[in-house]
Scaffold this active site. Structure first.
Site, mmCIF file in Angstrom:
data_model
loop_
_atom_site.group_PDB
_atom_site.id
_atom_site.type_symbol
_atom_site.label_atom_id
_atom_site.label_comp_id
_atom_site.label_asym_id
_atom_site.label_seq_id
_atom_site.Cartn_x
_atom_site.Cartn_y
_atom_site.Cartn_z
ATOM 1 N N TYR A 142 45.067 25.740 65.598
ATOM 2 C CA TYR A 142 45.619 24.931 64.716
ATOM 3 C C TYR A 142 45.795 25.636 63.402
ATOM 4 O O TYR A 142 45.005 26.535 62.962
ATOM 5 C CB TYR A 142 44.337 23.980 64.705
ATOM 6 C CG TYR A 142 44.710 22.790 63.648
ATOM 7 C CD1 TYR A 142 45.693 21.907 63.910
ATOM 8 C CD2 TYR A 142 43.897 22.593 62.593
ATOM 9 C CE1 TYR A 142 45.972 20.817 63.076
ATOM 10 C CE2 TYR A 142 44.038 21.603 61.865
ATOM 11 C CZ TYR A 142 45.255 20.576 61.692
ATOM 12 O OH TYR A 142 45.187 19.476 60.990
ATOM 13 N N ASP A 237 45.365 33.431 59.985
ATOM 14 C CA ASP A 237 44.948 32.057 59.637
ATOM 15 C C ASP A 237 43.198 32.177 59.690
ATOM 16 O O ASP A 237 42.759 32.008 60.485
ATOM 17 C CB ASP A 237 45.556 30.988 60.279
ATOM 18 C CG ASP A 237 45.005 29.643 59.732
ATOM 19 O OD1 ASP A 237 43.905 29.594 58.719
ATOM 20 O OD2 ASP A 237 45.437 28.804 60.331
ATOM 21 N N LYS A 265 38.506 26.079 53.536
ATOM 22 C CA LYS A 265 37.116 25.561 54.108
ATOM 23 C C LYS A 265 36.027 26.386 52.913
ATOM 24 O O LYS A 265 35.896 25.931 51.942
ATOM 25 C CB LYS A 265 36.943 26.164 55.444
ATOM 26 C CG LYS A 265 37.777 25.032 56.158
ATOM 27 C CD LYS A 265 37.588 24.915 57.537
ATOM 28 C CE LYS A 265 38.301 23.779 58.024
ATOM 29 N NZ LYS A 265 39.708 24.147 59.424
HETATM 30 C C1 LIG Z 1 40.631 23.433 59.021
HETATM 31 C C2 LIG Z 1 41.798 24.444 59.446
HETATM 32 C C3 LIG Z 1 43.192 24.235 58.624
HETATM 33 C C4 LIG Z 1 43.783 23.151 57.946
HETATM 34 O O1 LIG Z 1 42.922 23.049 56.616
HETATM 35 P P1 LIG Z 1 42.847 21.581 56.039
HETATM 36 O O2 LIG Z 1 42.208 21.994 54.951
HETATM 37 O O3 LIG Z 1 42.204 20.763 57.058
HETATM 38 O O4 LIG Z 1 44.180 21.337 55.858
HETATM 39 C C5 LIG Z 1 44.297 25.354 59.003
HETATM 40 N N1 LIG Z 1 43.731 26.428 59.881
HETATM 41 C C6 LIG Z 1 42.544 26.509 60.434
HETATM 42 C C7 LIG Z 1 42.258 27.767 61.460
HETATM 43 C C8 LIG Z 1 41.696 25.522 60.264
HETATM 44 O O5 LIG Z 1 40.485 25.669 60.935
#
Ligand SMILES: *Cc1c(COP(=O)(O)O)cnc(C)c1O
Length: 422
Positions: A142, A237, A265
């Site tokens: 994701y 990511d 995060k």
């Molecule tokens: C949470 C997450 C996102 C998206 O971040 P948001 O702040 O919810 O837009 C993107 N990549 C990874 C790996 C994530 O866990």
């Protein structure tokens, strides 16, 4: 649950599904969401005043626990001076410097407001820089909800069984090439066919959004090699793994040098922050230094910066190994208890994040994750929550530990598991 139930009914009148992010609605675990009144350390307190040991931690950011005193202090001090200036402030440099120091591959960084913004901006930069269109992503990873990434995107989407999503033009996803996580052969094949038009490979260096799935030995190295060979960029990511798997992220842990890194995060310490960074030579293509446009009214917001700075400064002196050991003890304890009860269970674990998949099979990709027995998970989730243990309401999520949890909470968690009935 009475107050939460009432609030949920009211919320549904004004907010689609009653929530501002789908998985919070707890649909897949056949429960109503708890409305939260406050958080403190490892604990959440629901609207009805019940206390829960929290292993969701706002989906990852709160590695120091809720309402950490240093973070609170920093926020209050900044708040006294204003909330947003729309002009540069010194706090932005401070957070940028902390990140650049921590992540060897990152020489420059641009702040945004969410992980979603970070990944979509990184992809735009990769495309602008390479003058190519396509992106390789892995099934079950994701990367936020931007159009290009919403093909086979793991947890939230998987839980609701939405095949991709309406609203994304086919032409957009046509540039997104899919491969199975941990399958280098598939990536090679994609490059053989489309190599000259692949701008980037984007990957969660440890997958956290199909549950925790670790990269096989050689997988990340292989991605680095292929992308270099074809002149494509490698985007890590690290929105979850950054400052989680280690202070230097998954790239430090596995010693890989990606071209671009997406963060979010933890670096926001609980406030809305994202960031993308990487090699200077690439980052200099972003406006105003270069031609690739990307902007944000609230980007680099002083409150968000302070929470991030306070969090990273605190983390610098924390013992990640100790937290990893404690997490292993907890996760192995849970696994053993479940096995004794005859539940098929497979543990994937790294640092302070783990997933217990309810299956006999090894889980190395999304197809494997989907073998997890949903009925058993629902029962596990519901029984744990009744006993005051707050877990992510989906079989395809990571559980997170924090520096605020202690022996006391872990023991209580194992005690709760001991009382489970299947
Ligand atoms: C949470 C997450 C996102 C998206 O971040 P948001 O702040 O919810 O837009 C993107 N990549 C990874 C790996 C994530 O866990």
């Amino acid at each position: 649950m009475q107050k939460s139930k009432e609030l949920f009914e009211k919320a549904k009148k004004f907010i689609p599904g009653g929530v501002n992010s789908p998985v919070r609605a707890c649909l897949s675990v056949q429960a109503d969401p708890l409305f939260i009144e406050r958080g403190e350390g490892p604990y959440l307190y629901s609207a009805e005043g019940e206390r829960f040991i929290d292993y969701v931690l706002s989906w990852g950011p709160l590695i120091l626990g809720h309402s950490h005193p240093r973070v609170k202090e920093a926020l209050l001090a900044t708040l006294e001076k204003g909330t947003s200036f729309g002009a540069p402030c010194e706090l932005e440099i401070e957070l940028a410097e902390l990140v650049v120091e921590a992540l060897p591959s990152v020489e420059m960084i641009r702040m945004v407001n969410s992980g979603t913004e970070a990944t979509m901006s990184a992809l735009r930069l990769a495309r602008g820089y390479t003058k190519r269109n396509k992106v390789v992503k892995f099934i079950g990873c994701y990367h936020g909800h931007a159009d290009s990434f919403l093909a086979s995107a793991g947890s939230g989407v998987a839980t609701l069984s939405i095949p991709g999503t309406p609203g994304v033009p086919e032409e957009t996803v046509a540039h997104t090439l899919l491969a199975n996580y941990n399958d280098l052969d598939q990536v090679e094949d994609l490059f053989k066919e489309h190599g000259q038009d692949i701008a980037a490979v984007i990957v969660e260096p440890v997958a956290g959004n199909m549950g925790v799935v670790l990269p096989r030995a050689g997988f990340l190295e292989g991605l680095r090699e292929i992308t270099l060979k074809y002149g494509s960029l490698l985007i890590f990511d690290e929105v979850i793994t950054g400052f989680r798997v280690s202070y230097s992220g998954a790239q430090g842990y596995f010693n890989i040098d990606p071209d671009l890194t997406c963060l979010g995060k933890i670096i926001g310490g609980g406030l809305p922050v994202g960031a993308y960074g990487g090699k200077k030579e690439i980052m200099q293509h972003i406006a105003p230094e270069g031609p690739v446009y990307q902007a944000g009214t609230l980007s680099g917001n002083p409150l968000a910066m302070s929470a991030g700075i306070a969090t990273l400064k605190e983390l610098k002196n924390k013992d990640y190994n100790k937290l990893a050991q404690n997490t292993e003890k907890l996760a192995l304890g849970l696994q053993e208890i479940l096995q004794k009860k005859g539940v098929p269970v497979r543990l994937n674990l790294i640092g302070s994040m783990f997933t217990l998949f309810f299956t006999d099979q090894e889980v190395v990709d999304f197809a494997g994750a989907k073998q997890s027995n949903q009925e058993l998970f629902v029962s596990f989730y519901q029984q744990m929550r009744t006993q005051g243990i707050y877990l992510a309401p989906s079989a395809f999520e990571a559980s997170f530990n924090s520096f605020s949890h202690t022996e006391k909470e872990w023991e209580k968690t194992l005690e709760a598991a001991n009382k489970l009935e299947f």
